[in-house]
Write a protein that holds these residues in place. Structure first.
Motif, mmCIF file in Angstrom:
data_model
loop_
_atom_site.group_PDB
_atom_site.id
_atom_site.type_symbol
_atom_site.label_atom_id
_atom_site.label_comp_id
_atom_site.label_asym_id
_atom_site.label_seq_id
_atom_site.Cartn_x
_atom_site.Cartn_y
_atom_site.Cartn_z
ATOM 1 N N GLU A 1 -32.089 -21.470 -41.222
ATOM 2 C CA GLU A 1 -32.938 -20.780 -40.253
ATOM 3 C C GLU A 1 -32.519 -21.184 -38.847
ATOM 4 N N ALA A 2 -31.902 -20.261 -38.141
ATOM 5 C CA ALA A 2 -31.427 -20.532 -36.779
ATOM 6 C C ALA A 2 -31.141 -19.199 -36.100
ATOM 7 N N GLU A 3 -31.288 -19.169 -34.795
ATOM 8 C CA GLU A 3 -30.914 -17.971 -34.050
ATOM 9 C C GLU A 3 -29.402 -17.816 -34.106
ATOM 10 N N ILE A 4 -28.955 -16.587 -34.298
ATOM 11 C CA ILE A 4 -27.522 -16.343 -34.371
ATOM 12 C C ILE A 4 -27.104 -15.407 -33.243
ATOM 13 N N GLU A 5 -25.849 -15.492 -32.873
ATOM 14 C CA GLU A 5 -25.278 -14.668 -31.807
ATOM 15 C C GLU A 5 -23.969 -14.055 -32.299
ATOM 16 N N PRO A 6 -23.554 -12.929 -31.691
ATOM 17 C CA PRO A 6 -22.249 -12.356 -32.053
ATOM 18 C C PRO A 6 -21.134 -13.387 -31.884
ATOM 19 N N GLN A 7 -20.147 -13.314 -32.768
ATOM 20 C CA GLN A 7 -19.042 -14.271 -32.751
ATOM 21 C C GLN A 7 -17.720 -13.551 -32.559
ATOM 22 N N ILE A 8 -16.887 -14.103 -31.693
ATOM 23 C CA ILE A 8 -15.525 -13.609 -31.489
ATOM 24 C C ILE A 8 -14.574 -14.742 -31.852
ATOM 25 N N PHE A 9 -13.626 -14.473 -32.725
ATOM 26 C CA PHE A 9 -12.686 -15.512 -33.122
ATOM 27 C C PHE A 9 -11.337 -14.886 -33.454
ATOM 28 N N GLU A 10 -10.308 -15.721 -33.469
ATOM 29 C CA GLU A 10 -8.962 -15.303 -33.852
ATOM 30 C C GLU A 10 -8.639 -15.829 -35.241
ATOM 31 N N ALA A 11 -8.167 -14.943 -36.085
ATOM 32 C CA ALA A 11 -7.690 -15.301 -37.417
ATOM 33 C C ALA A 11 -6.439 -14.467 -37.648
ATOM 34 N N ARG A 12 -5.290 -15.037 -37.375
ATOM 35 C CA ARG A 12 -4.046 -14.260 -37.354
ATOM 36 C C ARG A 12 -3.725 -13.606 -38.691
ATOM 37 N N SER A 13 -4.241 -14.174 -39.757
ATOM 38 C CA SER A 13 -3.982 -13.573 -41.068
ATOM 39 C C SER A 13 -4.646 -12.203 -41.206
ATOM 40 N N LEU A 14 -5.649 -11.915 -40.388
ATOM 41 C CA LEU A 14 -6.305 -10.607 -40.454
ATOM 42 C C LEU A 14 -5.329 -9.472 -40.164
ATOM 43 N N ARG A 15 -4.282 -9.776 -39.390
ATOM 44 C CA ARG A 15 -3.315 -8.726 -39.033
ATOM 45 C C ARG A 15 -2.635 -8.144 -40.273
ATOM 46 N N LYS A 16 -2.535 -8.945 -41.332
ATOM 47 C CA LYS A 16 -1.873 -8.477 -42.559
ATOM 48 C C LYS A 16 -2.738 -7.492 -43.347
ATOM 49 N N TYR A 17 -4.037 -7.481 -43.059
ATOM 50 C CA TYR A 17 -4.977 -6.720 -43.877
ATOM 51 C C TYR A 17 -5.402 -5.403 -43.237
ATOM 52 N N VAL A 18 -4.795 -5.075 -42.088
ATOM 53 C CA VAL A 18 -5.156 -3.816 -41.408
ATOM 54 C C VAL A 18 -3.872 -3.086 -41.000
ATOM 55 N N LYS A 19 -4.013 -1.792 -40.812
ATOM 56 C CA LYS A 19 -2.886 -1.009 -40.292
ATOM 57 C C LYS A 19 -3.419 0.086 -39.389
ATOM 58 N N GLU A 20 -2.618 0.459 -38.411
ATOM 59 C CA GLU A 20 -3.025 1.525 -37.494
ATOM 60 C C GLU A 20 -3.045 2.866 -38.230
ATOM 61 N N VAL A 21 -4.036 3.664 -37.895
ATOM 62 C CA VAL A 21 -4.153 5.032 -38.416
ATOM 63 C C VAL A 21 -4.187 5.969 -37.218
ATOM 64 N N TYR A 22 -3.389 7.010 -37.267
ATOM 65 C CA TYR A 22 -3.343 7.971 -36.170
ATOM 66 C C TYR A 22 -4.299 9.123 -36.467
ATOM 67 N N VAL A 23 -5.287 9.251 -35.618
ATOM 68 C CA VAL A 23 -6.344 10.246 -35.850
ATOM 69 C C VAL A 23 -6.022 11.511 -35.064
#
Length: 210
Positions: A188-210
């Motif tokens: 039980e605690a107040e939470i706030e939005p979090q911004i962080f870097e996790a370089r491995s995330l780059r492997k799990y996404v790809k650009e899509v051209y809309v």
């Protein structure tokens, strides 16, 4: 699953694995752009109309009527022609919003969106985010769920609080086809939005051209 965002934030995840995980209550803030801000986020109204005469027994352990009235153990409540209404609010949660559809029409629903990426490895993507959030506050990953669009007003089913208000959105947002990843704090605690870097995330996404 697809994420629509500005050029700036698109480059940050593609280059550095930088990502922002919001909170349910933070989406209510006025400074967010259209398509993101929702002042009724996580809140719904429960109602129940009782026509005619009714008697409700509290039983051995008491009974709760959708959070509006409590009938004590061994007590009896009698009433006639009553309408019960109660606002139900979700606890604050960490939330990451995506869309199940990829199109220009969906992108236009998000003010400021210029780019789109697809999450191509869903399991590892959310596993890595869960690990990063856990360094800030202990969390449990609930999963990824489609939002339900419609009036945030629900008739009480007589058993529980029904649909999770954290997954309910007004009809004006239906063009987003939102799916929502949710993490709940284990403390039980107040939470706030979090911004962080996790370089491995780059492997799990790809650009899509809309």
């Amino acid at each position: 699953m697809y994420k629509y965002l500005s050029e700036k934030y698109f480059q940050e995840i593609m280059d550095y694995g930088s990502i922002k995980i919001g909170t349910l209550y933070d989406f209510r803030r006025q400074e967010h752009l259209d398509g993101i801000r929702d002042e009724e986020e996580g809140v719904k109204e429960l109602f129940k109309n009782y026509d005619g005469k009714h008697t409700i027994e509290g039983g051995p352990s008491g009974r709760d009527l959708m959070g509006a009235i409590s009938v004590g153990a061994g007590a009896t409540l009698a009433f006639e022609d009553v309408s019960l209404v109660n606002k139900v609010s979700s606890p604050d949660l960490f939330v990451f919003c995506l869309s199940s559809r990829c199109s220009k029409d969906v992108m236009s629903e998000f003010d400021g969106a210029e780019k789109c990426y697809e999450v191509v490895n869903v399991r590892n993507f959310f596993k890595r985010i869960t690990a990063s959030l856990g360094t800030v506050v202990p969390v449990r990953f609930r999963g990824v769920f489609p939002c339900k669009y419609g009036l945030r007003r629900e008739e009480w089913n007589g058993v529980d609080y029904g649909l999770d208000p954290a997954l309910m959105k007004g009809p004006d947002y239906s063009g987003q086809f939102e799916v929502r990843a949710i993490w709940e704090p284990r403390v039980e605690a107040e939470i706030e939005p979090q911004i962080f870097e996790a370089r491995s995330l780059r492997k799990y996404v790809k650009e899509v051209y809309v």
